[in-house]
Design a protein around this motif. Structure first.
Motif, PDB file in Angstrom:
ATOM      1  N   GLU A  35      26.316 -21.496  37.490  1.00 29.38           N
ATOM      2  CA  GLU A  35      26.086 -20.071  37.688  1.00 29.38           C
ATOM      3  C   GLU A  35      27.390 -19.320  37.485  1.00 29.38           C
ATOM      4  O   GLU A  35      28.405 -19.636  38.114  1.00 29.38           O
ATOM      5  N   LEU A  36      27.383 -18.330  36.614  1.00 29.84           N
ATOM      6  CA  LEU A  36      28.560 -17.506  36.427  1.00 29.84           C
ATOM      7  C   LEU A  36      28.630 -16.458  37.539  1.00 29.84           C
ATOM      8  O   LEU A  36      27.617 -15.857  37.889  1.00 29.84           O
ATOM      9  N   THR A  37      29.810 -16.253  38.074  1.00 30.79           N
ATOM     10  CA  THR A  37      30.007 -15.316  39.165  1.00 30.79           C
ATOM     11  C   THR A  37      30.254 -13.914  38.623  1.00 30.79           C
ATOM     12  O   THR A  37      30.528 -13.715  37.434  1.00 30.79           O
ATOM     13  N   ALA A  38      30.207 -12.935  39.518  1.00 32.20           N
ATOM     14  CA  ALA A  38      30.517 -11.562  39.136  1.00 32.20           C
ATOM     15  C   ALA A  38      31.950 -11.455  38.617  1.00 32.20           C
ATOM     16  O   ALA A  38      32.228 -10.722  37.659  1.00 32.20           O
ATOM     17  N   ASP A  39      32.883 -12.206  39.232  1.00 33.08           N
ATOM     18  CA  ASP A  39      34.275 -12.198  38.770  1.00 33.08           C
ATOM     19  C   ASP A  39      34.374 -12.742  37.347  1.00 33.08           C
ATOM     20  O   ASP A  39      35.085 -12.183  36.505  1.00 33.08           O
ATOM     21  N   SER A  40      33.675 -13.838  37.079  1.00 27.22           N
ATOM     22  CA  SER A  40      33.687 -14.409  35.735  1.00 27.22           C
ATOM     23  C   SER A  40      33.175 -13.408  34.716  1.00 27.22           C
ATOM     24  O   SER A  40      33.752 -13.240  33.633  1.00 27.22           O
ATOM     25  N   MET A  41      32.074 -12.741  35.039  1.00 31.55           N
ATOM     26  CA  MET A  41      31.478 -11.787  34.118  1.00 31.55           C
ATOM     27  C   MET A  41      32.433 -10.630  33.822  1.00 31.55           C
ATOM     28  O   MET A  41      32.562 -10.190  32.673  1.00 31.55           O
ATOM     29  N   ARG A  42      33.120 -10.128  34.845  1.00 34.01           N
ATOM     30  CA  ARG A  42      34.064  -9.027  34.631  1.00 34.01           C
ATOM     31  C   ARG A  42      35.217  -9.461  33.732  1.00 34.01           C
ATOM     32  O   ARG A  42      35.622  -8.741  32.814  1.00 34.01           O
ATOM     33  N   GLU A  43      35.762 -10.641  33.987  1.00 34.90           N
ATOM     34  CA  GLU A  43      36.897 -11.128  33.205  1.00 34.90           C
ATOM     35  C   GLU A  43      36.492 -11.410  31.757  1.00 34.90           C
ATOM     36  O   GLU A  43      37.242 -11.120  30.822  1.00 34.90           O
ATOM     37  N   LEU A  44      35.315 -11.963  31.575  1.00 35.95           N
ATOM     38  CA  LEU A  44      34.839 -12.257  30.230  1.00 35.95           C
ATOM     39  C   LEU A  44      34.562 -10.986  29.442  1.00 35.95           C
ATOM     40  O   LEU A  44      34.961 -10.845  28.284  1.00 35.95           O
ATOM     41  N   GLY A  45      33.870 -10.044  30.078  1.00 34.48           N
ATOM     42  CA  GLY A  45      33.523  -8.812  29.397  1.00 34.48           C
ATOM     43  C   GLY A  45      34.713  -7.947  29.067  1.00 34.48           C
ATOM     44  O   GLY A  45      34.684  -7.146  28.131  1.00 34.48           O
ATOM     45  N   ALA A  46      35.803  -8.134  29.815  1.00 38.55           N
ATOM     46  CA  ALA A  46      37.002  -7.326  29.604  1.00 38.55           C
ATOM     47  C   ALA A  46      37.819  -7.778  28.399  1.00 38.55           C
ATOM     48  O   ALA A  46      38.744  -7.081  27.995  1.00 38.55           O
ATOM     49  N   GLY A  47      37.518  -8.946  27.831  1.00 42.04           N
ATOM     50  CA  GLY A  47      38.375  -9.392  26.733  1.00 42.04           C
ATOM     51  C   GLY A  47      37.819 -10.509  25.869  1.00 42.04           C
ATOM     52  O   GLY A  47      37.318 -10.275  24.773  1.00 42.04           O
ATOM     53  N   PRO A  48      37.905 -11.761  26.334  1.00 40.23           N
ATOM     54  CA  PRO A  48      37.643 -12.891  25.440  1.00 40.23           C
ATOM     55  C   PRO A  48      36.214 -12.965  24.908  1.00 40.23           C
ATOM     56  O   PRO A  48      36.006 -13.389  23.768  1.00 40.23           O
ATOM     57  N   TRP A  49      35.243 -12.552  25.692  1.00 42.99           N
ATOM     58  CA  TRP A  49      33.851 -12.595  25.230  1.00 42.99           C
ATOM     59  C   TRP A  49      33.648 -11.594  24.086  1.00 42.99           C
ATOM     60  O   TRP A  49      33.125 -11.944  23.024  1.00 42.99           O
ATOM     61  N   ALA A  50      34.087 -10.357  24.286  1.00 41.43           N
ATOM     62  CA  ALA A  50      33.957  -9.342  23.241  1.00 41.43           C
ATOM     63  C   ALA A  50      34.752  -9.736  22.002  1.00 41.43           C
ATOM     64  O   ALA A  50      34.294  -9.549  20.866  1.00 41.43           O
ATOM     65  N   GLU A  51      35.938 -10.280  22.212  1.00 40.48           N
ATOM     66  CA  GLU A  51      36.774 -10.694  21.082  1.00 40.48           C
ATOM     67  C   GLU A  51      36.056 -11.710  20.215  1.00 40.48           C
ATOM     68  O   GLU A  51      36.072 -11.646  18.983  1.00 40.48           O
TER      69      GLU A  51
END
Length: 273
Positions: A35-51
């Motif tokens: 399960e991905l946490t809210a913290d994980s989602m924020r960190e991912l969406g802020a950079g590496p996922w979008a990249e």
């Protein structure tokens, strides 16, 4: 519940780990549900996922060059109109990019190329394996091949995991040698740095010495549903009949706390400045 484990290069920025809610192993095949946490989602969406979804560095460079050619207000407006009309990536593309990011951060995956550069159209699904790269652990590299499926289906396992076109059958085909040379050729020409070239040579050396058996397979399921071990457990046992040492396979299901239809909005790839 325990935190998900995995090798992470010190050179890769860390993302808050998800919570492993189930897992197991059968011979050379292991599986886990996270399960991905809210913290994980924020960190991912802020950079590496979008990249990863939009290959943003290369895209920004391209757009800067395109805009520099606009000499009049009409030409500038023409380019802006095209950019505004460009569709968002599809949820399955966003799910595939997420799998690549998490494998890099948590499981030693090394990507020498962003697959977004190979798309001829925004909605294209490229032929061949979804994942082609290297897996680095304990200072050595192996060839990495894999598949990614995204699903909101309530059935466990979802239909993307079963049947002739399901993930397990695709991984079984990747475990054979029929497509290895094609995938290796694709990877070889994209290894441009000395580090990537050295890792590639080491991985291919292992492949040759093992007669095509020493590779790492990844099967990634990205979900917006309640975690259920039935998503992977039975499928892993089926795959274990084919995948044996020195080959290894990891099946991972990542469960996101947001609906699959909203994944493109979480990465914001259209905001390119």
């Amino acid at each position: 519940m325990v935190e998900e484990s995995g090798d992470v290069s010190d050179a890769v920025p860390r993302i808050s780990r998800g919570i492993e809610v189930y897992g197991g192993s059968d011979g050379a095949v292991s599986w886990s549900g996270v399960e991905l946490t809210a913290d994980s989602m924020r960190e991912l969406g802020a950079g590496p996922w979008a990249e990863r979804v939009g290959d943003l560095a290369a895209t920004r460079e391209f757009l800067a060059g395109l805009r520099s050619l606009a000499a009049t207000d009409m030409e500038t407006e023409f380019i802006s109109t095209l950019l505004e009309a460009e569709p968002e990536p599809l949820p399955w593309q966003v799910g595939e990019a997420l799998a690549e990011v998490l494998l890099e951060h948590w499981h030693g995956a090394l990507w020498v190329w962003d697959g977004a550069r190979d798309r001829r159209t925004r909605k294209a699904s490229l032929p061949g394996a979804d994942l082609v790269g290297l897996c680095v652990a304990d200072g050595s590299a192996r060839l990495l091949f894999g598949e990614v499926k995204s699903s909101s289906q309530v059935d466990c396992p979802p239909s993307v995991m079963v049947g002739a076109k399901g993930m397990i059958e695709q991984l079984k085909r990747l475990s054979g040698k029929d497509d290895h040379l094609t995938l290796m050729k694709w990877l070889n020409v994209r290894c441009r740095t000395p580090e990537h070239k050295a890792a590639y040579r080491g991985a291919v050396n292992r492949w040759v010495k093992s007669q095509g058996k020493d590779i790492q397979l990844f099967g990634c399921l990205v979900r917006d549903t309640t975690p259920q071990e039935k998503d992977l457990g039975g499928r892993a046992a089926h795959l274990a009949k084919t995948v044996v040492e020195p080959m290894h396979a990891l099946l991972t299901a990542w469960y996101l706390p947001v609906a699959m239809t909203t994944w493109p909005q979480h990465v914001g790839v259209r905001d390119l400045g």
